[in-house]
Scaffold this motif. Structure first.
Motif, PDB file in Angstrom:
ATOM      1  N   LEU A   1      -5.944 -61.135 -17.243  1.00  0.00           N
ATOM      2  CA  LEU A   1      -4.707 -60.598 -16.670  1.00  0.00           C
ATOM      3  C   LEU A   1      -3.612 -61.640 -16.510  1.00  0.00           C
ATOM      4  O   LEU A   1      -3.868 -62.809 -16.245  1.00  0.00           O
ATOM      5  CB  LEU A   1      -5.010 -59.948 -15.313  1.00  0.00           C
ATOM      6  CG  LEU A   1      -5.980 -58.767 -15.388  1.00  0.00           C
ATOM      7  CD1 LEU A   1      -6.239 -58.217 -13.997  1.00  0.00           C
ATOM      8  CD2 LEU A   1      -5.454 -57.671 -16.316  1.00  0.00           C
ATOM      9  N   ARG A   2      -2.420 -61.126 -16.645  1.00  0.00           N
ATOM     10  CA  ARG A   2      -1.212 -61.929 -16.536  1.00  0.00           C
ATOM     11  C   ARG A   2      -1.027 -62.366 -15.079  1.00  0.00           C
ATOM     12  O   ARG A   2      -1.151 -61.555 -14.161  1.00  0.00           O
ATOM     13  CB  ARG A   2      -0.068 -61.039 -16.997  1.00  0.00           C
ATOM     14  CG  ARG A   2       1.263 -61.668 -16.948  1.00  0.00           C
ATOM     15  CD  ARG A   2       2.304 -60.854 -17.712  1.00  0.00           C
ATOM     16  NE  ARG A   2       3.427 -61.744 -17.845  1.00  0.00           N
ATOM     17  CZ  ARG A   2       4.119 -61.953 -18.942  1.00  0.00           C
ATOM     18  NH1 ARG A   2       3.874 -61.253 -20.010  1.00  0.00           N
ATOM     19  NH2 ARG A   2       5.083 -62.841 -18.976  1.00  0.00           N
ATOM     20  N   LYS A   3      -0.696 -63.659 -14.884  1.00  0.00           N
ATOM     21  CA  LYS A   3      -0.478 -64.149 -13.517  1.00  0.00           C
ATOM     22  C   LYS A   3       1.015 -64.128 -13.168  1.00  0.00           C
ATOM     23  O   LYS A   3       1.400 -63.887 -12.041  1.00  0.00           O
ATOM     24  CB  LYS A   3      -1.007 -65.585 -13.366  1.00  0.00           C
ATOM     25  CG  LYS A   3      -2.431 -65.805 -13.890  1.00  0.00           C
ATOM     26  CD  LYS A   3      -3.486 -65.117 -13.040  1.00  0.00           C
ATOM     27  CE  LYS A   3      -4.907 -65.379 -13.538  1.00  0.00           C
ATOM     28  NZ  LYS A   3      -5.240 -64.745 -14.836  1.00  0.00           N
ATOM     29  N   SER A   4       1.879 -64.400 -14.171  1.00  0.00           N
ATOM     30  CA  SER A   4       3.324 -64.453 -13.893  1.00  0.00           C
ATOM     31  C   SER A   4       3.956 -63.126 -14.315  1.00  0.00           C
ATOM     32  O   SER A   4       3.485 -62.482 -15.252  1.00  0.00           O
ATOM     33  CB  SER A   4       3.945 -65.574 -14.720  1.00  0.00           C
ATOM     34  OG  SER A   4       3.741 -65.307 -16.099  1.00  0.00           O
ATOM     35  N   LYS A   5       5.025 -62.745 -13.642  1.00  0.00           N
ATOM     36  CA  LYS A   5       5.725 -61.516 -14.037  1.00  0.00           C
ATOM     37  C   LYS A   5       6.755 -61.834 -15.105  1.00  0.00           C
ATOM     38  O   LYS A   5       7.473 -62.825 -14.985  1.00  0.00           O
ATOM     39  CB  LYS A   5       6.479 -60.943 -12.827  1.00  0.00           C
ATOM     40  CG  LYS A   5       5.632 -60.058 -11.954  1.00  0.00           C
ATOM     41  CD  LYS A   5       6.533 -59.353 -10.943  1.00  0.00           C
ATOM     42  CE  LYS A   5       5.712 -58.437 -10.060  1.00  0.00           C
ATOM     43  NZ  LYS A   5       6.540 -57.773  -9.049  1.00  0.00           N
TER      44      LYS A   5
ATOM     45  N   ASP B   1      -8.496 -67.730 -24.447  1.00  0.00           N
ATOM     46  CA  ASP B   1      -8.426 -69.123 -23.966  1.00  0.00           C
ATOM     47  C   ASP B   1      -9.340 -70.024 -24.785  1.00  0.00           C
ATOM     48  O   ASP B   1      -8.918 -71.078 -25.260  1.00  0.00           O
ATOM     49  CB  ASP B   1      -8.788 -69.184 -22.475  1.00  0.00           C
ATOM     50  CG  ASP B   1      -7.800 -68.390 -21.632  1.00  0.00           C
ATOM     51  OD1 ASP B   1      -6.601 -68.375 -21.982  1.00  0.00           O
ATOM     52  OD2 ASP B   1      -8.218 -67.771 -20.638  1.00  0.00           O
TER      53      ASP B   1
ATOM     54  N   GLU C   1       0.611 -68.588 -22.461  1.00  0.00           N
ATOM     55  CA  GLU C   1      -0.268 -69.128 -21.415  1.00  0.00           C
ATOM     56  C   GLU C   1      -1.736 -69.118 -21.825  1.00  0.00           C
ATOM     57  O   GLU C   1      -2.622 -69.288 -20.987  1.00  0.00           O
ATOM     58  CB  GLU C   1      -0.053 -68.335 -20.108  1.00  0.00           C
ATOM     59  CG  GLU C   1       1.341 -68.525 -19.533  1.00  0.00           C
ATOM     60  CD  GLU C   1       1.656 -67.608 -18.343  1.00  0.00           C
ATOM     61  OE1 GLU C   1       0.708 -67.060 -17.740  1.00  0.00           O
ATOM     62  OE2 GLU C   1       2.847 -67.433 -18.042  1.00  0.00           O
TER      63      GLU C   1
ATOM     64  N   THR D   1      -2.557 -61.630 -20.114  1.00  0.00           N
ATOM     65  CA  THR D   1      -2.036 -62.999 -20.187  1.00  0.00           C
ATOM     66  C   THR D   1      -1.165 -63.157 -21.439  1.00  0.00           C
ATOM     67  O   THR D   1      -1.603 -62.832 -22.543  1.00  0.00           O
ATOM     68  CB  THR D   1      -3.204 -64.010 -20.285  1.00  0.00           C
ATOM     69  OG1 THR D   1      -4.119 -63.724 -19.231  1.00  0.00           O
ATOM     70  CG2 THR D   1      -2.701 -65.437 -20.169  1.00  0.00           C
TER      71      THR D   1
ATOM     72  N   GLU E   1     -10.409 -60.396 -14.317  1.00  0.00           N
ATOM     73  CA  GLU E   1      -9.271 -61.222 -13.921  1.00  0.00           C
ATOM     74  C   GLU E   1      -8.830 -62.196 -15.029  1.00  0.00           C
ATOM     75  O   GLU E   1      -7.641 -62.437 -15.222  1.00  0.00           O
ATOM     76  CB  GLU E   1      -9.671 -62.001 -12.665  1.00  0.00           C
ATOM     77  CG  GLU E   1      -8.529 -62.609 -11.883  1.00  0.00           C
ATOM     78  CD  GLU E   1      -7.547 -61.558 -11.345  1.00  0.00           C
ATOM     79  OE1 GLU E   1      -6.387 -61.927 -11.157  1.00  0.00           O
ATOM     80  OE2 GLU E   1      -7.947 -60.367 -11.131  1.00  0.00           O
ATOM     81  N   GLN E   2      -9.789 -62.739 -15.768  1.00  0.00           N
ATOM     82  CA  GLN E   2      -9.471 -63.764 -16.772  1.00  0.00           C
ATOM     83  C   GLN E   2      -8.484 -63.283 -17.840  1.00  0.00           C
ATOM     84  O   GLN E   2      -7.812 -64.079 -18.469  1.00  0.00           O
ATOM     85  CB  GLN E   2     -10.753 -64.237 -17.467  1.00  0.00           C
ATOM     86  CG  GLN E   2     -11.399 -63.116 -18.266  1.00  0.00           C
ATOM     87  CD  GLN E   2     -12.620 -63.566 -19.054  1.00  0.00           C
ATOM     88  OE1 GLN E   2     -13.734 -63.143 -18.770  1.00  0.00           O
ATOM     89  NE2 GLN E   2     -12.390 -64.420 -20.046  1.00  0.00           N
TER      90      GLN E   2
END
Lengths: 458, 402
Positions: free
Chosen positions: B32-36, A222, A252, A248, B29-30
């Motif tokens: 990791l993917r939030k959307s599948k 990010d 994104e 991520t 957490e930062q």
């Protein structure tokens, strides 16, 4: 005659029709002093059973050591259906899909593949694939220089945490076009964010971020993405697509997401096979698609309104634009993409995520157990996906030799790639490494270190 | 028949294949993917039916006569595939130490030798991953050669107007200027245009022989002499090697560098558009520049030669050592055929092409170079038919497909 269906009657009838006496006559336009009677030194032909024995012997010679090496090629399990379907003659022996009506199967597979990759990377448009991860990276560098309208620079910032072979290949491919790859330093196994300040305010076309990077470490994607965009540079993501089921996606990253994602598709259903054939993937934002190299398949309707698939945006390509094409590449890795598409269809989100989680967990366990041995420690503190760098208290090469003697490929010696790290070893444990394998590795490593201790103190 | 997209299949929650895995990772957490991602969620049987049906929508060598010019569509023997997919070969890590690699390396070493013999060259590198990458390697070697001689002005690559689009695209990628020269009415190169084009800026010329027009370039020795006299080198695009295999060789014709399309001449699969393989061969003076890694034979066995052993190399062109799986298929094919068999496949390809040419001539079509022998391909002109009826070459091509 092997693979030739003609009978001797066919041969005579055909020669007669042509008006030639012998096969030699058909080559009479080749100047006589250039002709040869045979291929000097070439071996005699073999029957299928002979070559079969030979290849089995050669394969046995290579053997099947237990592999804890990664560094860009990963030993994942491939379900049987993947290659049984992929090697069907209709896929295997089909030509490249220039003629849409003769290639609907391959075109639909590629379309599905592109859709899957766009979704996995969180970006808009995927091409049909490039040769491998390293060349996809090189092509992404060329593309970024063409696509960045805000910059006239031919400079790209590339962290030292990017795979050394990728950097080398990219250099070899882009140097013909006067593109400069500038090293960014690293700190604790990731790109040194503080060191970016040195480049602030200067003109460069793009910044590269590999996630996970060559060391398996997770980059601060990010912060890096936001910094690059603030500097009017594009962001090139180099990502392991399997890891993206967990991490991520490039689309994104930061406020605006990466502009291009590329990388090695091998982890998705392609065997290691000595490093190839693999395939490189590439996905980008819609606004720069006309700068993308390689083929793209689109969905359309025919004159009767029936849906169908075809190559699209071909005005970018060498067979149309010749010397002004976006790239000289005219192939993709169709068969490998077919395998990957089937692999992803079989596993789905959940299956892919479980492979990623299991690989991560096995690597965590391996590192924990190895670091319990005196003389072995983690090189970096940053979190890792399924690879990590260990520091040994002694040179790596003899240790790897000793492990190899027990049938274990203990990892990749980094002392040549990164001499500044000292005795560094890159290890990887995918989902296929069982607790028993890990136990074997740890026991063999303990033995190596114990014997050395005895020798040193005795 | 329209086969729906795999995404349109009823989602039944996935298949039975699962690996034991923890529910979640311990990663912060930062990261990791939030959307599948939107991957399919179907059963193995659905997958098998879907991709089997898709395969049946293809036109392929295994199912159809495939008389496609320029692409050398030949039968892909089944043994080449099954033997190249032995588990030990598939599971070999690219960086595996030599002791676990002798079998693979011996095959690759012998393949280098056989390709050298077939092309009349003195060195071969197997690493380029497709024809276009072989071209890139070839032009880069030509550039490296001139640079080593402090001959810095040579940046022009001469290409006949009939050449495949990759030739000019490759020259541009290497930073060269493309100089196109015309072809004569009989299909041979315009020698006067060549003489006018060469000079102190000439890096080299890229040719296929037999050419893309389907005829053998008869003036090849004169062309070689002109280009060499001007200080340039000759590049052989191996697209049509199948038509002369065992009859003559790029080395005999005076070429300095050649790329081979193993997926053409040596019968590795086209695979619906790849993977290809574009091995390069060179004459003695270009050997130091071959792309790495190369397989070498020493007293202790076979091993890779890379950066340290080849300091003048144009370098690495793939993450590892090229498309080894494809190389093994070509190796198996060449071993099955042997020298005699290789010469024979060329003879029969040329026989077939000349036969069809004569038959189509008799059927009333205009053969573009009727006075010439066909190589393994030839060109029909339908200009007159188009003028008289409006039916184009594309219409013929599509009607034959139908």
């Amino acid at each position: 005659m092997p693979f030739i269906p003609h009978t001797s009657d066919d041969l005579s009838a055909m020669l007669k029709r042509i008006g030639a006496d012998t096969l030699d006559d058909l080559f009479d336009e080749i100047p006589a002093n250039l002709t040869m009677q045979s291929i000097q030194g070439a071996p005699e032909g073999m029957s299928e059973s002979e070559i079969s024995s030979l290849m089995h012997e050669r394969a046995d010679t290579d053997g099947r050591p237990v592999c804890f090496m990664g560094a860009g090629a990963y030993d994942h399990f491939v379900p049987a259906a993947v290659w049984q379907l992929t090697t069907r003659g209709e896929f295997y022996s089909a030509y490249t899909p220039y003629q849409a009506e003769a290639s609907q199967g391959t075109l639909q597979v590629i379309y599905e593949y592109q859709t899957m990759m766009a979704s996995l990377t969180g970006l808009d448009i995927s091409n049909a694939s490039l040769y491998d991860g390293a060349t996809a990276f090189a092509e992404a560098c060329l593309m970024a220089v063409r696509a960045n309208r805000k910059s006239k620079s031919r400079k790209i910032l590339v962290p030292r945490t990017v795979h050394p072979y990728y950097r080398e290949v990219a250099f070899n491919i882009v140097r013909g076009q006067n593109i400069e790859l500038v090293d960014l330093p690293m700190l604790d196994g990731v790109t040194d964010i503080a060191a970016l300040a040195e480049h602030a305010g200067q003109d460069f076309a793009a910044v590269v971020i590999q996630q996970p990077n060559f060391f398996g470490s997770l980059e601060q994607v990010d912060a890096l993405t936001n910094w690059a965009h603030a500097e009017a540079a594009l962001v090139i993501a180099v990502a392991n697509p399997l890891a993206l089921s967990l991490l991520t996606p490039p689309g994104e990253w930061g406020e605006a997401g990466a502009d291009v994602a590329c990388g090695e598709g091998q982890p998705l259903g392609v065997p290691m096979s000595s490093g190839g054939p693999f395939y490189g993937y590439m996905v980008c934002r819609k606004n720069i698609v006309r700068q993308m190299p390689g083929r793209i398949v689109g969905r359309t309707v025919d004159v009767d309104g029936k849906p169908g698939f075809t190559l699209t945006l071909q005005a970018r390509e060498q067979h149309i634009r010749r010397s002004r094409a976006t790239s000289n590449i005219c192939t993709n890795q169709g068969l490998m993409v077919t395998a990957s598409t089937i692999y992803m269809a079989l596993l789905g989100n959940e299956g892919l995520r479980r492979v990623a989680l299991a690989s991560h967990e096995n690597t965590r366990q391996l590192i924990e157990d190895l670091c319990a041995i005196q003389g072995i420690s983690r090189a970096f503190t940053s979190p890792v996906f399924h690879e990590a760098v260990l520091l040994l208290d002694r040179p790596v090469a003899p240790v790897l030799d000793a492990l190899a003697a027990t049938g274990i490929l203990g990892g990749v010696d980094l002392s040549e790639f990164y001499p500044e790290l000292g005795n560094a070893l890159l290890v990887c444990a995918t989902e296929t490494r069982t607790p028993k394998h890990i136990g074997q590795y740890v026991a063999a490593m303990k033995a190596v270190f114990t014997i050395e201790e005895v020798r040193q103190h005795g | 028949m329209v086969e729906p997209l795999i995404f349109e299949y009823h989602a039944n929650g996935g298949r039975s294949f699962t690996v034991k895995a923890p529910e979640a990772s311990n990663l912060p957490e930062q990261f990791l993917r939030k959307s599948k991602p939107a991957l399919p969620s179907v059963s193995e049987l659905q997958v098998v039916r879907h991709y089997t049906r898709l395969s049946q929508l293809n036109f392929s060598i295994d199912t159809h006569f495939y008389p496609l010019g320029s692409c050398t569509m030949k039968y892909n023997p089944k043994a080449c595939n099954s033997l190249a997919m032995l588990p030990e070969l598939l599971s070999r890590h690219p960086l595996a130490p030599d002791q676990f690699s002798q079998g693979t390396l011996e095959c690759l070493y012998e393949l280098q030798e056989m390709l050298q013999q077939a092309t009349g060259m003195s060195g071969v590198s197997l690493t380029p991953m497709a024809g276009a990458q072989g071209e890139l390697a070839g032009v880069a070697m030509i550039q490296a050669y001139h640079k080593a001689r402090n001959d810095h002005e040579r940046n022009e690559i001469i290409v006949p107007d009939a050449a495949h689009g990759t030739n000019p695209a490759t020259a541009t990628m290497c930073g060269c200027k493309v100089v196109e020269i015309p072809t004569c009415a009989d299909g041979d190169l315009d020698i006067n245009a060549l003489k006018a084009a060469v000079g102190p800026k000439t890096a080299g010329i890229m040719l296929t022989n037999p050419s893309t027009l389907g005829v053998f370039e008869r003036q090849i020795e004169e062309i070689a002499a002109i280009v060499h006299a001007a200080g340039g080198l000759l590049y052989y695009d191996g697209a049509n090697l199948n038509a002369i295999l065992g009859r003559t060789s790029p080395g005999a014709m005076g070429f300095d560098v050649v790329h081979l399309n193993l997926h053409k001449t040596f019968s590795t699969p086209h695979g619906g558009g790849g993977p290809g393989s574009g091995a390069v061969g060179v004459s003695e003076r270009l050997r130091p520049y071959l792309p790495i890694p190369l397989v070498i034979k020493t007293a202790s066995g076979y091993s890779w030669a890379a950066e340290k052993d080849c300091p003048d190399s144009i370098g690495r062109l793939s993450a590892f050592m090229g498309n080894v799986g494809v190389l093994l298929r070509a190796y198996i094919y060449m071993r099955m055929l042997g020298g005699e068999g290789m010469r024979r496949v060329s003879e029969y390809a040329v026989l077939n092409a000349n036969y069809i040419m004569v038959c189509l001539d008799a059927a009333g079509f205009t053969i573009a170079f009727a006075e010439r022998r066909a190589s393994h391909e030839f060109i029909i002109s339908v200009k007159q038919i188009t003028r008289e009826t409006g039916i184009s070459a594309m219409d013929f091509a599509k009607a034959i497909l139908d």
